[in-house]
Write a protein that holds these residues in place. Sequence first.
Motif, PDB file in Angstrom:
ATOM      1  N   VAL A 177      19.629  21.019  -3.102  1.00 16.28           N
ATOM      2  CA  VAL A 177      19.104  21.742  -4.270  1.00 16.28           C
ATOM      3  C   VAL A 177      20.078  21.630  -5.437  1.00 16.28           C
ATOM      4  N   PRO A 178      19.562  21.762  -6.660  1.00 19.48           N
ATOM      5  CA  PRO A 178      20.461  21.724  -7.823  1.00 19.48           C
ATOM      6  C   PRO A 178      21.451  22.891  -7.781  1.00 19.48           C
ATOM      7  N   LEU A 179      22.559  22.742  -8.496  1.00 18.11           N
ATOM      8  CA  LEU A 179      23.513  23.852  -8.572  1.00 18.11           C
ATOM      9  C   LEU A 179      22.999  24.953  -9.491  1.00 18.11           C
ATOM     10  N   GLY A 180      22.237  24.605 -10.524  1.00 21.51           N
ATOM     11  CA  GLY A 180      21.710  25.614 -11.452  1.00 21.51           C
ATOM     12  C   GLY A 180      22.047  25.266 -12.887  1.00 21.51           C
ATOM     13  N   VAL A 181      23.081  25.915 -13.419  1.00 21.57           N
ATOM     14  CA  VAL A 181      23.506  25.640 -14.797  1.00 21.57           C
ATOM     15  C   VAL A 181      24.922  25.068 -14.746  1.00 21.57           C
ATOM     16  N   ILE A 182      25.101  23.915 -15.353  1.00 17.66           N
ATOM     17  CA  ILE A 182      26.400  23.250 -15.343  1.00 17.66           C
ATOM     18  C   ILE A 182      26.941  23.208 -16.770  1.00 17.66           C
ATOM     19  N   GLY A 183      28.132  23.701 -16.952  1.00 20.75           N
ATOM     20  CA  GLY A 183      28.791  23.646 -18.264  1.00 20.75           C
ATOM     21  C   GLY A 183      29.745  22.467 -18.286  1.00 20.75           C
ATOM     22  N   ILE A 184      29.647  21.629 -19.303  1.00 22.72           N
ATOM     23  CA  ILE A 184      30.520  20.459 -19.376  1.00 22.72           C
ATOM     24  C   ILE A 184      31.300  20.502 -20.679  1.00 22.72           C
TER      25      ILE A 184
ATOM     26  N   VAL B 212      26.389  30.585 -15.824  1.00 20.78           N
ATOM     27  CA  VAL B 212      26.904  29.236 -15.579  1.00 20.78           C
ATOM     28  C   VAL B 212      27.407  29.165 -14.133  1.00 20.78           C
ATOM     29  N   ASP B 213      26.946  28.152 -13.382  1.00 23.28           N
ATOM     30  CA  ASP B 213      27.320  28.060 -11.969  1.00 23.28           C
ATOM     31  C   ASP B 213      28.575  27.244 -11.732  1.00 23.28           C
ATOM     32  N   VAL B 214      28.828  26.280 -12.590  1.00 20.40           N
ATOM     33  CA  VAL B 214      30.021  25.461 -12.404  1.00 20.40           C
ATOM     34  C   VAL B 214      30.388  24.815 -13.735  1.00 20.40           C
TER      35      VAL B 214
ATOM     36  N   PRO C 121      33.405  28.590 -10.858  1.00 18.66           N
ATOM     37  CA  PRO C 121      34.050  27.450 -10.195  1.00 18.66           C
ATOM     38  C   PRO C 121      34.163  26.240 -11.119  1.00 18.66           C
ATOM     39  N   VAL C 122      35.224  25.495 -10.941  1.00 15.18           N
ATOM     40  CA  VAL C 122      35.516  24.331 -11.786  1.00 15.18           C
ATOM     41  C   VAL C 122      35.592  23.090 -10.898  1.00 15.18           C
ATOM     42  N   ILE C 123      34.883  22.015 -11.304  1.00 14.71           N
ATOM     43  CA  ILE C 123      35.062  20.721 -10.640  1.00 14.71           C
ATOM     44  C   ILE C 123      35.934  19.904 -11.576  1.00 14.71           C
ATOM     45  N   LYS C 124      37.150  19.629 -11.133  1.00 15.71           N
ATOM     46  CA  LYS C 124      38.069  19.039 -12.105  1.00 15.71           C
ATOM     47  C   LYS C 124      38.792  17.822 -11.558  1.00 15.71           C
ATOM     48  N   HIS C 125      39.224  17.047 -12.507  1.00 20.03           N
ATOM     49  CA  HIS C 125      40.053  15.901 -12.192  1.00 20.03           C
ATOM     50  C   HIS C 125      41.354  16.107 -12.939  1.00 20.03           C
ATOM     51  N   LEU C 126      42.415  16.338 -12.193  1.00 18.43           N
ATOM     52  CA  LEU C 126      43.665  16.688 -12.859  1.00 18.43           C
ATOM     53  C   LEU C 126      44.531  15.449 -13.111  1.00 18.43           C
ATOM     54  N   HIS C 127      45.183  14.947 -12.075  1.00 20.54           N
ATOM     55  CA  HIS C 127      46.057  13.793 -12.277  1.00 20.54           C
ATOM     56  C   HIS C 127      45.647  12.668 -11.347  1.00 20.54           C
ATOM     57  N   GLY C 128      46.049  11.475 -11.669  1.00 20.73           N
ATOM     58  CA  GLY C 128      45.931  10.363 -10.734  1.00 20.73           C
ATOM     59  C   GLY C 128      47.291   9.703 -10.571  1.00 20.73           C
ATOM     60  N   VAL C 129      48.088  10.225  -9.635  1.00 15.42           N
ATOM     61  CA  VAL C 129      49.346   9.552  -9.300  1.00 15.42           C
ATOM     62  C   VAL C 129      49.079   8.821  -7.981  1.00 15.42           C
ATOM     63  N   CYS C 130      48.599   7.577  -8.101  1.00 13.33           N
ATOM     64  CA  CYS C 130      48.136   6.818  -6.940  1.00 13.33           C
ATOM     65  C   CYS C 130      49.232   5.867  -6.456  1.00 13.33           C
ATOM     66  N   HIS C 131      49.296   5.710  -5.134  1.00 15.48           N
ATOM     67  CA  HIS C 131      50.301   4.833  -4.520  1.00 15.48           C
ATOM     68  C   HIS C 131      49.647   3.676  -3.770  1.00 15.48           C
ATOM     69  N   VAL C 132      50.361   2.549  -3.729  1.00 12.30           N
ATOM     70  CA  VAL C 132      50.075   1.518  -2.732  1.00 12.30           C
ATOM     71  C   VAL C 132      51.321   1.431  -1.864  1.00 12.30           C
ATOM     72  N   TYR C 133      51.141   1.501  -0.535  1.00 12.65           N
ATOM     73  CA  TYR C 133      52.273   1.334   0.378  1.00 12.65           C
ATOM     74  C   TYR C 133      52.135  -0.022   1.065  1.00 12.65           C
TER      75      TYR C 133
END
Lengths: 429, 429
Positions: free
Chosen positions: B126-133, B210-212, B232-244
Amino acid sequence: MNSSVADSADQQATREKLEEMGHAARAAARLMARADTATKNSALKAIAAQLDARRDEVVAANARDMQAGRDNGLDAALLDRLELNDERIDGMIEGLHQIAELPDPVGEIEDLKYRPSGIQVGKMRVPLGVIGIIYESRPNVTIDAASLCLKSGNATILRGGSEALHSNGAIAACIAAGLKEEGLPETAVQVVDTTDRAAVGALISMPEYVDVIVPRGGTGLIERVSREARVPVIKHLHGVCHVYIDDRADLDKAFNIALNAKTHRYGVCNAMESLLVAEAVAADILPRLAAAYREKDVELRGCEQTRKILPDCHVASDSDWSEEYLAPILSIRVVADMDDALDHIARYGSGHTESIVTGDYSRARRFLAEVDASSVMVNASTRFADGFEYGLGAEIGISTDKIHARGPVGLEGLTSQKWIVLGDGHIRQ
Amino acid sequence: MNSSVADSADQQATREKLEEMGHAARAAARLMARADTATKNSALKAIAAQLDARRDEVVAANARDMQAGRDNGLDAALLDRLELNDERIDGMIEGLHQIAELPDPVGEIEDLKYRPSGIQVGKMRVPLGVIGIIYESRPNVTIDAASLCLKSGNATILRGGSEALHSNGAIAACIAAGLKEEGLPETAVQVVDTTDRAAVGALISMPEYVDVIVPRGGTGLIERVSREARVPVIKHLHGVCHVYIDDRADLDKAFNIALNAKTHRYGVCNAMESLLVAEAVAADILPRLAAAYREKDVELRGCEQTRKILPDCHVASDSDWSEEYLAPILSIRVVADMDDALDHIARYGSGHTESIVTGDYSRARRFLAEVDASSVMVNASTRFADGFEYGLGAEIGISTDKIHARGPVGLEGLTSQKWIVLGDGHIRQ
């Protein structure tokens, strides 16, 4: 030193204590996340054995809480919830064994598929990390919550009610001993041993150490936690559940469902609090239902139309429609049709559990699709909204949130999914 | 009236305006949740047709924003992100058609099974409802976000950057016209048309409407939203990505992956920022890689051991290990073995994307299980962490949260699941 300085020094000490616990939990979470299924199950059984062996200690600790409760004038219901006896300890032991039997959700891989680039992409189920649980008087929640978190590979910090402090301490000792026996970190389950209310404030505002908070208790606690938390909260707020009896309902089924949904148990969140009845069948079904409710001493509060059919029914005020009675009280409204019922539920429902009784296929299909609640039912009692009835094995609570976990939250609700990618030297073009 | 009184009156007006929008969005969400797939797809195509027909208006509105941006001294990169031209409008139109082609997640039923009680229990999407962007300068996000929310049956309130106010207004008019054409509520997509910063504060603190919240932008915006949000917040904070690069890696694959992960694109969250190399192969692989990086003008910052192998590499300071460069800069650390790499990633990784290059089965299995990140990869470039590469069709962002949605968030991430129960007069025993 004046008292507010002393307070704030105490609060500071509590905060530091919680941060230490958080730091330890974060480290334990990494070890728990990679613990294998057999080790986690053995630890659950070892905790059960510890509880069994230390019954006397647990009961003695509980007796101290019970005495303090009586001295502080706790009411009979609270004292009953606080009490631990052999039967309740048996229940906790049984619960631990049941959770050991459940399938381990951690590591489960879903939808692993090849993509046109040649990589395989899928999702792997993983623990959430550190779960903070805040609850009130019942000390057996300590075992329920700890065992669900342990099995799902999470570390947990438990903050029980101050009136159960000694009981929770004795149970915590059993948990720590069981974890240690199987080589798991004792800090995977930590019980806050201070009654300082600042501990709650600290626990819900450490996003660096705590991934999610599950408050279990009264509305006051849950509202406070939701308002102040700086980490995500999985919460169960209200259960204002409806049964709608459609004019195409089999009235015998409707009678049974409406009676069961209200009277099977009163103090539970999945009990029906409001009954909606289609105008066309109201005069048929309501008198029969009212007689059955009255036999069980259920107080009825009705809309104007209801009172035309049931003249001695109390008047429902507007606030009745949003009330979670948790008691032998029922509000009743006669509605024109299903659309009217859908509007009522959208306006007054709490998003917990809603049920329609109907023999009409298209209406059943629409009700299922359009009602916005954690459980939506056709021709079944709202009382089925329960982790055991749904086959989850056990639940940590019933979420009325929409994000993450909705409805009964079992082991899977305490996990998340990460994406996994399998390549063989693949690079992005 | 002094200025702070005026401010607060403005803020009050903004808050009331947002509450009105929230109220309208909540009502629209109910209609969107029951809109059928064909209607939603037609609306997406109608919006595309409107955009095509009103190109001149959109470009003219954008020209006003561009002029204001130049007058306000916006830098070239920001002006480039702000600009709309025929090619970018074509891109938006193409995006709308692509989302119309995607399968509709709403109403999908999973795991419907009989329980011993006789009821059938399953989950319905089902949909979340109301999304604030909340987003910053790029006006094409208005179309991306609106179309994903529309297809997933949600209502949305969009708050774009103040520098794109006229562009967003012109796009909003196309969206409203497209929705209206298909009989969907125009209030299903609302664009905040004030530059008052109080609008953000209001939008993130209306849990009743607002649902999210999905913030898309710089770290400052996301941290503010996370700190202050009451939903609730759906967020993307940092991308400190590694290759080992493991000592059992095929070094040709390792070379290709490490080069691709860093240099395919620099300003993206799934670019590698730190390279970890097992001691046993460091002297073999690092000189070869360093030469290739230097050819592309990538600045290298290494640990002490790295600098023994690459003497003219810069010194990495402790802060380098947690830095998201988003630039042609790479930190390099030589580690003893995979456990050492796992420790480094647990300490410095941001939980975005981590990749191991190895030919060893057991290590691949352990790395997949033990690394706590939204995407964990074996023998593949971190650059694959992307909604299109994963087959989601489109993404609204990449979540570094653990709750609800993790990694690329597509249509499914904008939905939730409710439980459905089908009975035939069943009551709880």
